[in-house]
Design an enzyme around this catalytic site. Structure first.
Site, PDB file in Angstrom:
ATOM      1  N   HIS A 159      32.585  29.177  45.507  1.00 16.65           N
ATOM      2  CA  HIS A 159      33.252  30.463  45.704  1.00 16.65           C
ATOM      3  C   HIS A 159      32.352  31.426  46.463  1.00 16.65           C
ATOM      4  CE1 HIS A 159      36.094  29.014  42.646  1.00 16.65           C
ATOM      5  NE2 HIS A 159      36.922  29.951  43.101  1.00 16.65           N
ATOM      6  N   LYS A 163      31.943  36.742  43.408  1.00 21.98           N
ATOM      7  CA  LYS A 163      32.615  36.318  42.173  1.00 21.98           C
ATOM      8  C   LYS A 163      31.695  36.548  40.976  1.00 21.98           C
ATOM      9  CE  LYS A 163      35.206  32.448  40.205  1.00 21.98           C
ATOM     10  NZ  LYS A 163      36.273  33.333  39.742  1.00 21.98           N
TER      11      LYS A 163
HETATM   12  P1  NAP Z   1      37.728  42.518  44.935  1.00 22.20           P
HETATM   13  O1  NAP Z   1      37.847  42.390  46.404  1.00 22.20           O
HETATM   14  O2  NAP Z   1      36.428  42.898  44.324  1.00 22.20           O
HETATM   15  O3  NAP Z   1      38.870  43.539  44.452  1.00 22.20           O
HETATM   16  C1  NAP Z   1      38.989  44.071  43.170  1.00 22.20           C
HETATM   17  C2  NAP Z   1      39.612  45.436  43.313  1.00 22.20           C
HETATM   18  O4  NAP Z   1      39.985  45.898  42.023  1.00 22.20           O
HETATM   19  C3  NAP Z   1      38.672  46.481  43.922  1.00 22.20           C
HETATM   20  O5  NAP Z   1      39.359  47.217  44.892  1.00 22.20           O
HETATM   21  C4  NAP Z   1      38.292  47.326  42.727  1.00 22.20           C
HETATM   22  O6  NAP Z   1      37.992  48.661  43.074  1.00 22.20           O
HETATM   23  C5  NAP Z   1      39.581  47.250  41.925  1.00 22.20           C
HETATM   24  N1  NAP Z   1      39.409  47.624  40.532  1.00 22.20           N
HETATM   25  C6  NAP Z   1      38.392  47.290  39.697  1.00 22.20           C
HETATM   26  N2  NAP Z   1      38.617  47.801  38.481  1.00 22.20           N
HETATM   27  C7  NAP Z   1      39.781  48.456  38.538  1.00 22.20           C
HETATM   28  C8  NAP Z   1      40.551  49.180  37.592  1.00 22.20           C
HETATM   29  N3  NAP Z   1      40.143  49.337  36.320  1.00 22.20           N
HETATM   30  N4  NAP Z   1      41.723  49.718  37.996  1.00 22.20           N
HETATM   31  C9  NAP Z   1      42.146  49.568  39.249  1.00 22.20           C
HETATM   32  N5  NAP Z   1      41.464  48.900  40.199  1.00 22.20           N
HETATM   33  C10 NAP Z   1      40.291  48.339  39.836  1.00 22.20           C
HETATM   34  O7  NAP Z   1      38.144  41.149  44.247  1.00 22.20           O
HETATM   35  P2  NAP Z   1      39.230  40.074  44.720  1.00 22.20           P
HETATM   36  O8  NAP Z   1      38.564  38.977  45.471  1.00 22.20           O
HETATM   37  O9  NAP Z   1      40.390  40.776  45.325  1.00 22.20           O
HETATM   38  O10 NAP Z   1      39.661  39.480  43.315  1.00 22.20           O
HETATM   39  C11 NAP Z   1      40.309  40.307  42.359  1.00 22.20           C
HETATM   40  C12 NAP Z   1      40.457  39.527  41.057  1.00 22.20           C
HETATM   41  O11 NAP Z   1      41.308  38.421  41.277  1.00 22.20           O
HETATM   42  C13 NAP Z   1      39.128  38.957  40.530  1.00 22.20           C
HETATM   43  O12 NAP Z   1      39.150  39.015  39.120  1.00 22.20           O
HETATM   44  C14 NAP Z   1      39.131  37.522  41.011  1.00 22.20           C
HETATM   45  O13 NAP Z   1      38.372  36.668  40.190  1.00 22.20           O
HETATM   46  C15 NAP Z   1      40.617  37.233  40.913  1.00 22.20           C
HETATM   47  N6  NAP Z   1      41.104  36.183  41.804  1.00 22.20           N
HETATM   48  C16 NAP Z   1      42.125  35.440  41.317  1.00 22.20           C
HETATM   49  C17 NAP Z   1      42.670  34.461  42.096  1.00 22.20           C
HETATM   50  C18 NAP Z   1      43.811  33.660  41.526  1.00 22.20           C
HETATM   51  O14 NAP Z   1      44.344  32.803  42.225  1.00 22.20           O
HETATM   52  N7  NAP Z   1      44.197  33.910  40.280  1.00 22.20           N
HETATM   53  C19 NAP Z   1      42.208  34.212  43.379  1.00 22.20           C
HETATM   54  C20 NAP Z   1      41.173  35.011  43.876  1.00 22.20           C
HETATM   55  C21 NAP Z   1      40.630  35.997  43.073  1.00 22.20           C
HETATM   56  P3  NAP Z   1      36.425  49.101  43.208  1.00 22.20           P
HETATM   57  O15 NAP Z   1      35.876  48.278  44.311  1.00 22.20           O
HETATM   58  O16 NAP Z   1      36.494  50.568  43.511  1.00 22.20           O
HETATM   59  O17 NAP Z   1      35.810  48.804  41.879  1.00 22.20           O
END
Ligand code: NAP
Length: 270
Positions: A159, A163
Site C-alpha cells: 500500500h 496508510k
Molecule cells: P486520505 O486521503 O487521508 O483522506 C481522508 C480524509 O478524511 C481527509 O480529507 C481527512 O481530512 C478526512 N477526515 C479525517 N477525519 C475526519 C473526520 N473526523 N471528519 C471528517 N473528515 C475527516 O485517505 P484515503 O486514501 O482517502 O482513505 C480514506 C479511508 O478509506 C482510510 O481509512 C483508508 O484506509 C480507507 N480506504 C478504504 C478503501 C476500501 O476499499 N474500503 C480503499 C482505500 C482506502 P484531514 O486531512 O483534514 O484530516
C-alpha cells in the site's frame, strides 16, 4: 425505506481525501443519488465549491456530523475518513436513522458485534467494507477456494505510505476466509528463527502476512500458495481510487434493503 431505483440522499464524510473525492464524483455522476452535504474535518459553513481542487458544487460543508443529519433528510452516510472515526460516525448515523457505508478499517470483532446489535435494534442496514474493489473480493474468494487444495500460503500486501494500519484489512480478511477452510498449521521450518525481528511477517494461524508501504503504490495484494513442485499466485492491483467506486455504489444500493450490519463486500456479491 428506499427502493434501489428511488432517489438516495447521501452525505460523504472525508470529501477532500483521495477516496472522498472519487466518491463525490461517483455520487454526483449517478442519476438516482443526491449529495446533500459533506462532513469534513474543517471548513464548517463553506460550500464544496470553496474547497481546494473540489468540483463547483453548491453543497454545504459541516464539521459536526450530528448537526448535518439534524438539518438534512439523509438515507446513507458514506464514510471515508480514518480508522479513528469510523465507529463514532456509525453511531451518529444510527442515532439519526441513517444507514452507514464505511470504508475505513480498524474495527475489532467486538466493535462489529456492538454495531450490528445497534443496527438490528434500529432496523437499519449498515455495511463496513475493508475493500470496495470487486476484483479484490474475487481474489479473496479464489484464495479461499485454492486453500482447500494448497494449504501452505503467505500473503504480501502493498500500500501507499500514508496508510495507518498494518496489515491491511483485506489481508486479514483473506487470512480469515482461508482459515475457515484449512486446519491451522505451522508453516516454514519448525526450527526457523528470525535474524531480524519481523522478518517472517505477522502470523495469522500459521499464515504469514507481509506489509509493504511505499510511495507510488495504491493497494495491491498477492496470495501465494506453495505445494509440491508448484506455486500458485493470486494477485490483485488497484491502480487508482476509481477502482473502488463500483463497490461503493453497490454498497449504497444494498444497504437500503438490509436491516443488519454486513462486514465485507464478499457477503453481498454472490
Ligand atoms: P486520505 O486521503 O487521508 O483522506 C481522508 C480524509 O478524511 C481527509 O480529507 C481527512 O481530512 C478526512 N477526515 C479525517 N477525519 C475526519 C473526520 N473526523 N471528519 C471528517 N473528515 C475527516 O485517505 P484515503 O486514501 O482517502 O482513505 C480514506 C479511508 O478509506 C482510510 O481509512 C483508508 O484506509 C480507507 N480506504 C478504504 C478503501 C476500501 O476499499 N474500503 C480503499 C482505500 C482506502 P484531514 O486531512 O483534514 O484530516
Amino acid at each position: 425505506m428506499n427502493n434501489t431505483n428511488e432517489n438516495v440522499n447521501i452525505v460523504i464524510a472525508g470529501p477532500r481525501g483521495n477516496m472522498g473525492r472519487e466518491a463525490v464524483r461517483m455520487v454526483t455522476d449517478t442519476d438516482h443519488f443526491t449529495l446533500k452535504a459533506v462532513v469534513d474535518s474543517k471548513h464548517d459553513g463553506m460550500r464544496v465549491a470553496d474547497l481546494d481542487g473540489m468540483p463547483a458544487l453548491d453543497i454545504p460543508v459541516y464539521t459536526d456530523m450530528d448537526r448535518c443529519f439534524s438539518e438534512h433528510e439523509v438515507d446513507v452516510l458514506i464514510d471515508l475518513t480514518s480508522p479513528a472515526f469510523g465507529r463514532k460516525h456509525m453511531e451518529i448515523a444510527f442515532n439519526h436513522g441513517v444507514r452507514p457505508v464505511v470504508g475505513t478499517t480498524g474495527f475489532s470483532d467486538e466493535d462489529i458485534e456492538t454495531l450490528r446489535t445497534i443496527a438490528e435494534n434500529k432496523n437499519l442496514g449498515a455495511i463496513i467494507a475493508p475493500n470496495f474493489a470487486i476484483g479484490a473480493i474475487l481474489m479473496m474468494k479464489f484464495s479461499q477456494m485454492a486453500a482447500k487444495f494448497l494449504p501452505d500460503v503467505e500473503i504480501i500486501e502493498r500500500h501507499h505510505d500514508r496508510k495507518l494500519d498494518a496489515p491491511s484489512g483485506t489481508a486479514i480478511k483473506t487470512a480469515q476466509l482461508i482459515s475457515e477452510v484449512r486446519e491451522a498449521k505451522v508453516q516454514g521450518h519448525p526450527d526457523e528463527h528470525e535474524e531480524l525481528k519481523g522478518a517472517r511477517g505477522a502470523d495469522f494461524e500459521g499464515m504469514k502476512i507481509h506489509s509493504v508501504r511505499l510511495p507510488g503504490l495504491v493497494a495491491h495484494q498477492e496470495v501465494i500458495f506453495g505445494g509440491e513442485g508448484q506455486t500458485l499466485t493470486i494477485r490483485h492491483d488497484s491502480m487508482n481510487r476509481a477502482s473502488f467506486m463500483p463497490g461503493v455504489r453497490l454498497a449504497v444500493e444494498t444497504v437500503l434493503s438490509i436491516d443488519t450490519l454486513v462486514y465485507g463486500l464478499e457477503n453481498i456479491i454472490e
